[in-house]
Design a protein around this motif. Structure first.
Motif, PDB file in Angstrom:
ATOM      1  N   CYS A  14      50.220  36.955  38.349  1.00 49.52           N
ATOM      2  CA  CYS A  14      51.545  36.395  38.598  1.00 49.52           C
ATOM      3  C   CYS A  14      52.190  35.792  37.354  1.00 49.52           C
ATOM      4  O   CYS A  14      53.346  35.379  37.401  1.00 49.52           O
ATOM      5  N   VAL A  15      51.463  35.762  36.234  1.00 55.27           N
ATOM      6  CA  VAL A  15      52.055  35.297  34.978  1.00 55.27           C
ATOM      7  C   VAL A  15      53.001  36.385  34.494  1.00 55.27           C
ATOM      8  O   VAL A  15      52.628  37.563  34.459  1.00 55.27           O
ATOM      9  N   PRO A  16      54.232  36.014  34.157  1.00 53.56           N
ATOM     10  CA  PRO A  16      55.194  37.040  33.733  1.00 53.56           C
ATOM     11  C   PRO A  16      54.661  37.896  32.581  1.00 53.56           C
ATOM     12  O   PRO A  16      53.977  37.408  31.690  1.00 53.56           O
ATOM     13  N   SER A  17      55.005  39.151  32.643  1.00 54.09           N
ATOM     14  CA  SER A  17      54.613  40.101  31.610  1.00 54.09           C
ATOM     15  C   SER A  17      55.282  39.742  30.295  1.00 54.09           C
ATOM     16  O   SER A  17      56.425  39.292  30.273  1.00 54.09           O
ATOM     17  N   GLU A  18      54.554  39.927  29.208  1.00 54.37           N
ATOM     18  CA  GLU A  18      55.085  39.712  27.874  1.00 54.37           C
ATOM     19  C   GLU A  18      55.092  41.049  27.145  1.00 54.37           C
ATOM     20  O   GLU A  18      54.288  41.926  27.454  1.00 54.37           O
ATOM     21  N   PRO A  19      55.981  41.218  26.184  1.00 55.32           N
ATOM     22  CA  PRO A  19      56.080  42.506  25.491  1.00 55.32           C
ATOM     23  C   PRO A  19      54.772  42.990  24.872  1.00 55.32           C
ATOM     24  O   PRO A  19      54.523  44.186  24.798  1.00 55.32           O
ATOM     25  N   ASP A  20      53.905  42.059  24.450  1.00 52.64           N
ATOM     26  CA  ASP A  20      52.656  42.467  23.798  1.00 52.64           C
ATOM     27  C   ASP A  20      51.474  42.579  24.768  1.00 52.64           C
ATOM     28  O   ASP A  20      50.327  42.663  24.338  1.00 52.64           O
ATOM     29  N   ASP A  21      51.730  42.610  26.077  1.00 52.55           N
ATOM     30  CA  ASP A  21      50.647  42.746  27.060  1.00 52.55           C
ATOM     31  C   ASP A  21      50.068  44.154  27.098  1.00 52.55           C
ATOM     32  O   ASP A  21      48.944  44.337  27.555  1.00 52.55           O
ATOM     33  N   GLY A  22      50.820  45.127  26.687  1.00 50.11           N
ATOM     34  CA  GLY A  22      50.318  46.501  26.705  1.00 50.11           C
ATOM     35  C   GLY A  22      50.044  46.992  28.118  1.00 50.11           C
ATOM     36  O   GLY A  22      50.840  46.784  29.034  1.00 50.11           O
ATOM     37  N   PHE A  23      48.900  47.616  28.303  1.00 50.41           N
ATOM     38  CA  PHE A  23      48.483  48.197  29.583  1.00 50.41           C
ATOM     39  C   PHE A  23      47.903  47.086  30.450  1.00 50.41           C
ATOM     40  O   PHE A  23      46.857  46.527  30.140  1.00 50.41           O
ATOM     41  N   ARG A  24      48.590  46.746  31.523  1.00 48.77           N
ATOM     42  CA  ARG A  24      48.170  45.654  32.410  1.00 48.77           C
ATOM     43  C   ARG A  24      47.398  46.236  33.593  1.00 48.77           C
ATOM     44  O   ARG A  24      47.908  47.089  34.308  1.00 48.77           O
ATOM     45  N   GLU A  35      55.239  44.556  41.674  1.00 44.70           N
ATOM     46  CA  GLU A  35      53.919  44.571  41.028  1.00 44.70           C
ATOM     47  C   GLU A  35      54.093  44.337  39.536  1.00 44.70           C
ATOM     48  O   GLU A  35      55.042  44.818  38.933  1.00 44.70           O
ATOM     49  N   THR A  36      53.172  43.606  38.965  1.00 42.19           N
ATOM     50  CA  THR A  36      53.249  43.252  37.542  1.00 42.19           C
ATOM     51  C   THR A  36      52.215  44.005  36.708  1.00 42.19           C
ATOM     52  O   THR A  36      51.970  43.649  35.567  1.00 42.19           O
ATOM     53  N   TRP A  37      51.601  45.018  37.275  1.00 43.79           N
ATOM     54  CA  TRP A  37      50.546  45.751  36.589  1.00 43.79           C
ATOM     55  C   TRP A  37      50.864  47.236  36.537  1.00 43.79           C
ATOM     56  O   TRP A  37      51.665  47.748  37.299  1.00 43.79           O
ATOM     57  N   ASP A  38      50.190  47.906  35.598  1.00 46.10           N
ATOM     58  CA  ASP A  38      50.352  49.349  35.432  1.00 46.10           C
ATOM     59  C   ASP A  38      49.325  50.133  36.238  1.00 46.10           C
ATOM     60  O   ASP A  38      49.568  51.271  36.617  1.00 46.10           O
ATOM     61  N   ALA A  39      48.170  49.528  36.455  1.00 48.25           N
ATOM     62  CA  ALA A  39      47.098  50.182  37.212  1.00 48.25           C
ATOM     63  C   ALA A  39      46.320  49.117  37.969  1.00 48.25           C
ATOM     64  O   ALA A  39      46.258  47.958  37.556  1.00 48.25           O
ATOM     65  N   TRP A  40      45.725  49.546  39.083  1.00 51.48           N
ATOM     66  CA  TRP A  40      44.880  48.652  39.885  1.00 51.48           C
ATOM     67  C   TRP A  40      43.512  49.290  39.962  1.00 51.48           C
ATOM     68  O   TRP A  40      43.370  50.424  40.436  1.00 51.48           O
ATOM     69  N   GLN A  41      42.507  48.584  39.467  1.00 52.68           N
ATOM     70  CA  GLN A  41      41.136  49.084  39.499  1.00 52.68           C
ATOM     71  C   GLN A  41      40.260  48.079  40.250  1.00 52.68           C
ATOM     72  O   GLN A  41      39.588  47.247  39.651  1.00 52.68           O
ATOM     73  N   SER A  42      40.297  48.185  41.567  1.00 51.80           N
ATOM     74  CA  SER A  42      39.532  47.256  42.403  1.00 51.80           C
ATOM     75  C   SER A  42      38.030  47.407  42.182  1.00 51.80           C
ATOM     76  O   SER A  42      37.268  46.473  42.445  1.00 51.80           O
ATOM     77  N   ASN A  43      37.602  48.566  41.681  1.00 47.96           N
ATOM     78  CA  ASN A  43      36.183  48.793  41.399  1.00 47.96           C
ATOM     79  C   ASN A  43      35.661  47.890  40.285  1.00 47.96           C
ATOM     80  O   ASN A  43      34.450  47.741  40.132  1.00 47.96           O
ATOM     81  N   LEU A  44      36.537  47.253  39.517  1.00 50.16           N
ATOM     82  CA  LEU A  44      36.115  46.355  38.440  1.00 50.16           C
ATOM     83  C   LEU A  44      36.081  44.896  38.881  1.00 50.16           C
ATOM     84  O   LEU A  44      35.772  44.014  38.087  1.00 50.16           O
ATOM     85  N   ALA A  45      36.372  44.651  40.137  1.00 51.81           N
ATOM     86  CA  ALA A  45      36.293  43.300  40.700  1.00 51.81           C
ATOM     87  C   ALA A  45      34.900  43.085  41.293  1.00 51.81           C
ATOM     88  O   ALA A  45      34.210  44.042  41.631  1.00 51.81           O
ATOM     89  N   PRO A  46      34.490  41.833  41.416  1.00 52.51           N
ATOM     90  CA  PRO A  46      33.228  41.568  42.113  1.00 52.51           C
ATOM     91  C   PRO A  46      33.295  42.091  43.549  1.00 52.51           C
ATOM     92  O   PRO A  46      34.359  42.073  44.170  1.00 52.51           O
ATOM     93  N   SER A  47      32.174  42.536  44.060  1.00 51.89           N
ATOM     94  CA  SER A  47      32.122  43.044  45.433  1.00 51.89           C
ATOM     95  C   SER A  47      32.393  41.907  46.418  1.00 51.89           C
ATOM     96  O   SER A  47      32.205  40.725  46.099  1.00 51.89           O
ATOM     97  N   PRO A  48      32.830  42.248  47.629  1.00 45.78           N
ATOM     98  CA  PRO A  48      33.017  41.203  48.646  1.00 45.78           C
ATOM     99  C   PRO A  48      31.728  40.410  48.884  1.00 45.78           C
ATOM    100  O   PRO A  48      31.772  39.200  49.094  1.00 45.78           O
ATOM    101  N   GLU A  49      30.592  41.073  48.830  1.00 45.62           N
ATOM    102  CA  GLU A  49      29.306  40.387  49.036  1.00 45.62           C
ATOM    103  C   GLU A  49      29.048  39.358  47.933  1.00 45.62           C
ATOM    104  O   GLU A  49      28.542  38.271  48.196  1.00 45.62           O
ATOM    105  N   LEU A  50      29.412  39.709  46.700  1.00 46.06           N
ATOM    106  CA  LEU A  50      29.211  38.776  45.590  1.00 46.06           C
ATOM    107  C   LEU A  50      30.148  37.579  45.722  1.00 46.06           C
ATOM    108  O   LEU A  50      29.740  36.437  45.508  1.00 46.06           O
ATOM    109  N   PHE A  51      31.401  37.808  46.097  1.00 50.05           N
ATOM    110  CA  PHE A  51      32.319  36.695  46.338  1.00 50.05           C
ATOM    111  C   PHE A  51      31.778  35.775  47.422  1.00 50.05           C
ATOM    112  O   PHE A  51      31.785  34.557  47.281  1.00 50.05           O
TER     113      PHE A  51
END
Length: 126
Positions: free
Chosen positions: A9-19, A35-51
């Motif tokens: 939710c932090v506003p995008s800045e010009p030097d953020d590149g690929f978000r 949406e403030t991102w270019d791609a969503w990779q949920s596989n890189l988040a901790p698993s629900p079990e780990l949370f």
């Protein structure tokens, strides 16, 4: 290396590149147009079990060291995704990893741990 971490939710800045959003779940109630991102990779988040284990849902919470170790184990199966992000970084592109949490303990924030994995991979594969 050009790798950053922020809340989505932090506003995008010009030097953020690929978000890249690295949350297990997409933020609720957010229209696709905002949406403030270019791609969503949920596989890189901790698993629900780990949370659940970290926050003690139904049990005593695991330690910070145990959380970090388990997240690293989970990311071992995500080598392809990590390598792809490392390639961007190695080529000089800025990559900004986004999550919904305001990480108070950077050493166990999955954004910070993942950034370390990406940086290590970028340095390893030149």
């Amino acid at each position: 290396m050009p790798l950053k971490t922020k809340r989505w939710c932090v506003p995008s800045e010009p030097d953020d590149g690929f978000r890249v959003l690295i949350c297990r779940y997409r933020p609720r109630g957010l229209p696709k147009a905002k949406e403030t991102w270019d791609a969503w990779q949920s596989n890189l988040a901790p698993s629900p079990e780990l949370f659940d284990a970290f926050y003690g849902k139904g049990r005593t919470p695991i330690t910070l060291d145990a959380y970090r170790e388990r997240y690293l184990q989970e990311m071992a199966s995500q080598h392809e995704a990590i390598t792809a992000l490392a390639k961007r970084v190695r080529q000089g592109e800025t990559v900004t990893l986004l999550c919904s949490k305001d990480c108070i303990l950077e050493q166990v924030c999955h954004r910070t741990i993942l950034a370390g994995l990406i940086e290590a991979e970028a340095a390893r594969t030149h």
